[in-house]
Scaffold this motif. Structure first.
Motif, PDB file in Angstrom:
ATOM      1  N   ALA A 127      -0.854   6.816  -6.108  1.00  0.00           N
ATOM      2  CA  ALA A 127      -2.167   6.197  -6.241  1.00  0.00           C
ATOM      3  C   ALA A 127      -2.732   5.958  -4.848  1.00  0.00           C
ATOM      4  N   ALA A 135       0.839  -1.203   0.000  1.00  0.00           N
ATOM      5  CA  ALA A 135       0.000   0.000   0.000  1.00  0.00           C
ATOM      6  C   ALA A 135       0.867   1.244   0.000  1.00  0.00           C
ATOM      7  N   LEU A 180     -11.917   6.194 -11.725  1.00  0.00           N
ATOM      8  CA  LEU A 180     -12.060   4.769 -11.462  1.00  0.00           C
ATOM      9  C   LEU A 180     -13.530   4.379 -11.431  1.00  0.00           C
ATOM     10  N   PHE A 237      -5.658   6.197  -3.605  1.00  0.00           N
ATOM     11  CA  PHE A 237      -6.902   5.445  -3.476  1.00  0.00           C
ATOM     12  C   PHE A 237      -6.632   3.951  -3.507  1.00  0.00           C
ATOM     13  N   LEU A 238      -5.776   3.540  -4.446  1.00  0.00           N
ATOM     14  CA  LEU A 238      -5.454   2.113  -4.534  1.00  0.00           C
ATOM     15  C   LEU A 238      -4.755   1.632  -3.268  1.00  0.00           C
ATOM     16  N   VAL A 248      -7.299   1.164  -0.664  1.00  0.00           N
ATOM     17  CA  VAL A 248      -8.076  -0.057  -0.910  1.00  0.00           C
ATOM     18  C   VAL A 248      -7.269  -1.261  -0.468  1.00  0.00           C
ATOM     19  N   GLN A 249      -5.979  -1.218  -0.795  1.00  0.00           N
ATOM     20  CA  GLN A 249      -5.094  -2.314  -0.378  1.00  0.00           C
ATOM     21  C   GLN A 249      -5.141  -2.483   1.142  1.00  0.00           C
ATOM     22  N   PHE A 276       2.023   2.001  -3.345  1.00  0.00           N
ATOM     23  CA  PHE A 276       0.982   2.693  -4.109  1.00  0.00           C
ATOM     24  C   PHE A 276       0.968   4.184  -3.776  1.00  0.00           C
TER      25      PHE A 276
END
Ligand code: SF4
Ligand code: SF4
Lengths: 236, 345, 172
Positions: free
Chosen positions: C54, C46, C136, C56-57, C60-61, C49
């Motif tokens: 990134a 994460a 996204l 947001f990714l 999410v991770q 990322f």
């Protein structure tokens, strides 16, 4: 409606939240105790007739006493009386059972002690002396009962003196009074005055018995006043 | 007044730059300074909060609460903190040492990290992340791991059971929590917390999203393991769940983290539903403090009013009531937005 | 020091933490420690990322893998585990298994490296995309909505299946 109960609960806590707290801040503020509050159990040896009703009544075996026979009598005397408060549940049964109100509760409720045996209360009546109760019977009474009552005696003596002084003064008593005034003349004046006035006579007598110094002053004042009135009367 | 703190920050940065530091270093130093201030404030605030909680519970039960040390007993928590700091740190001999020791630290670190994105006033967030809200939720989900670590590390089956209950509860309530926030996100059209505040210029979102607020509030209470949802800890019945084996400062860290989370969750509620720092007369940072405190008072009020909820009721309440309600809320919000957009608003 | 060097340093730091925790996961003898190391690996990914912009990714991770999946793993481990913890993750003594594992790992690594090496990666100008979430969302619920919904239905089926497995079918 869902959640009505929850809102009601919130309302209740809110209401209690703004109410005045009920706390009594104990060591500084003392709680109000009802009259019949059962605090510490106390024992008054003077009234105890050693009947044992209390020990029979107590469900927890809190109470115990030791006795000794009184010579030449069927009665027993109390040697010691023990209240082991750690087992007491303050049920009041012993107090109800006692025929002479020897046991009673007081308001003192701070009973904790540092050591376990300190909570046990032992009452030992003062040493007893055997006296002859007449009829060949012996009776034990406390030591102090035998000692003559000094104070009462002194009071009786004083009363006797007072009475004697009063009678003396009502019959004249110039000689007694001469000690308190400067001249014989004054003594005569005072004697006349006191003979006439009973109030002043009583006062003077009391003063002579209790406080000689004050008696002198009062006597002189009486004489001076009497002289003045006499002088005033002559002028008139 | 409004720009007091932002101005101070600006002056400090420009001063450091004028001393010859490259701007990136100045920013870094400022960041560290902000973090330190946040940590200090959070810790001191917990002292106030513990005192407040005791006072409130006292008043609700018609007691006085702490009243011996200092004015109105205000220093009582300081004394307690001293006590906790000086207590022996016991680590059970059979414990999984490292896990046992790191769990409380991680817990408090995560709790403090939540503050990074909270706008504590206009332009007063440490990081203006454009997925701020999402950051908040995902970091919050990490604290379950810490509880599991605590329960596992203690090597005590009751700790482990307590931890599992907490985790089960937190995971099931995370879902309605996130869903309830979605309605707000849809209205504001952004995950950035300061943009959400700006979107409330006209109406506070509590007016548009009352159901979302209710579900958020309930789910947050459960997430915080606070009464009436404090079943996992339940200090009267279970010996404090996952915290059973913890003593002294390590236990205090959990305690600290729980209150820190309480403040964070309340501040988030103030930000999302009550217009954040918006309000008349007073500067924005004062407004957010006032709102946060009011929300926390409600949390405390609820804790001392409601009895604890049974574990199975707790779970079924989440899955059978909160999640459907929050899903329906999302649907209705979406329909509403489309409807009003169609009306040309 | 320029921004690039700091950036590289941060990358190296994160990457080494991630790799180390991945190694720890494989090598630890205690399966719970392995699971915790796995979480650390997820968080490291994460962080990578984040480092790439990134956010947001990365989140999410964290939310999905570190926050939810790993808890599931740990739950499963704790519930089925018996015996002493430090013997739970023993190395398999057979040489053949080792060789197979090494072979598969090598093939995977070579394949991945080759794929990265030979594919033409378009250079992205400017590190962050404004409103990545919106983009996204547009893609997921626009162009790829069928795939998205199919995945959703698949997951739903999995959940229902799990529930049936867990509760057992009522005997008629
Ligand atoms: S109060 Fe009850 S328990 Fe206590 S001494 Fe009297 S009878 Fe015994
Ligand atoms: S009942 Fe009363 S009088 Fe009789 S032994 Fe007990 S205390 Fe003494």
């Amino acid at each position: 409606m869902i959640g009505k109960g929850l809102l009601k609960g919130l309302g209740i806590t809110l209401k209690h939240g703004v109410e005045k707290p009920k706390t009594i801040q104990y060591p500084e503020q003392r709680p109000y105790l009802q009259e019949r509050f059962r605090g510490c159990l106390e024992f008054d040896y003077k009234n105890c007739i050693v009947c044992g009703m209390c020990t029979k009544a107590c469900p927890n075996n809190v109470l115990s006493f030791e006795t000794a026979p009184i010579e030449g009598s069927k009665k027993k005397r109390l040697v010691s009386y023990t209240i082991d408060l750690q087992y007491c549940m303050f049920c009041n049964l012993c107090v109800e059972a006692c025929p002479t109100n020897t046991l009673f509760f007081v308001h003192d409720f701070e009973l904790s002690t540092y050591r376990r045996d300190e909570i046990k209360k032992v009452y030992i009546p003062p040493a007893l002396t055997q006296v002859d109760a007449g009829g060949g019977q012996a009776e034990l009474i406390p030591q102090d009962a035998l000692e003559p009552d000094r104070e009462a005696e002194a009071e009786a003596k004083r009363l006797k003196q007072l009475q004697a002084m009063k009678t003396a003064l009502s019959k004249g008593g110039q000689k007694v009074l001469a000690k308190y005034v400067d001249t014989e003349e004054d003594a005569a004046v005072l004697a006349n005055l006191l003979q006439a006035d009973e109030k002043k006579r009583d006062k003077m007598a009391a003063l002579i018995v209790d406080d000689k110094e004050k008696a002198r002053k009062v006597a002189q004042a009486f004489v001076a006043k009497e002289r003045k009135t006499q002088a005033g009367g002559e002028e008139k | 007044m409004e720009h007091l703190f932002t101005n101070i920050a600006q002056i400090l940065t420009s001063w450091m730059v004028s001393l010859g530091l490259p701007p990136i270093w100045a920013d870094l130093i400022l960041l560290i300074g902000q973090w330190t201030i946040i940590v200090v404030i959070v810790t001191l605030n917990v002292i106030v909060l513990v005192w407040l909680e005791r006072k409130i519970s006292g008043f609700i039960q018609e007691r006085l609460g702490p009243n011996r040390l200092g004015p109105f007993g205000a220093f009582q928590t300081i004394a307690d903190a001293m006590k906790l700091l000086t207590k022996e740190d016991i680590i059970p001999s059979q414990a999984d040492r490292w896990i046992f020791m790191t769990a409380p630290m991680l817990f408090i670190v995560i709790a403090v990290m939540l503050y990074a994105v909270l706008p504590l006033g206009q332009g007063m967030e440490v990081v203006d992340l454009n997925v701020g809200l999402f950051y908040f939720i995902s970091l919050g989900s990490l604290s379950t791991i810490c509880l599991l670590m605590a329960g596992w590390g203690s090597n005590n089956k009751w700790s482990l059971l307590g931890a599992m209950r907490s985790v089960a509860q937190m995971i099931s309530y995370e879902i309605p929590l996130a869903f309830s926030l979605l309605g707000v996100v849809m209205l504001a059209g952004s995950l950035n917390l300061s943009e959400i505040v700006t979107a409330q210029n006209r109406y506070w979102f509590i007016l548009l999203q009352p159901v979302a607020f209710l579900t958020y509030f309930i789910a947050a209470t459960a997430e915080l393991n606070r009464g009436p949802f404090d079943m996992p800890e339940a200090e009267q019945e279970l010996t404090a769940g996952a915290y059973t084996e913890y003593t002294g400062m390590r236990w205090a860290l959990f305690f600290l983290a729980e209150y820190t989370n309480l403040v964070a969750v309340s501040a988030l509620a103030a930000t999302l539903f009550f217009g954040g720092g918006q309000g008349p007369w007073l500067p924005s940072w004062l407004w957010i403090i006032i709102k946060t405190y009011l929300i926390m008072l409600v949390f405390m009020w609820m804790k001392w009013t409601f009895p604890r909820i049974r574990m199975d009721h707790l779970m079924s309440f989440s899955w059978k009531v909160l999640i459907p309600v929050s899903l329906a809320n999302i649907l209705i919000t979406g329909l509403g937005i489309e409807f009003f957009r169609g009306m040309g608003w | 020091m320029s921004l690039m060097i700091i950036n590289d340093l941060v990358f190296v730091l994160i990457a080494s933490i991630t790799l180390l925790s991945a190694l720890g996961m494989v090598l630890s003898r205690n399966i719970v420690h392995s699971a915790l190391a796995l979480i650390l690996t997820f968080i490291g990914v994460a962080a990578l990322f984040f480092n790439l912009g990134a956010a947001f990714l990365g989140l999410v991770q964290i939310l999905v893998y570190a926050g939810a999946i790993s808890v599931l793993i740990i739950f499963a481990i704790m519930l089925v585990m018996h015996g002493e913890a430090h013997k739970t993750n023993r190395f398999n003594p057979s040489l053949g298994t080792h060789l197979w594992g090494g072979y598969i790992a090598a093939v995977m690594t070579i394949g991945l490296v080759a794929a990265i090496w030979f594919s033409e990666l378009p250079e992205v100008k400017g590190r962050t995309v404004e409103d990545a979430v919106g983009l996204l969302a547009g893609l997921l619920l626009g162009n790829y909505v069928i795939a998205f919904e199919a995945a959703a239905v698949l997951l739903l089926l999995a959940v229902v299946g799990a529930i049936i497995l867990a509760r057992g079918v009522e005997e008629q």
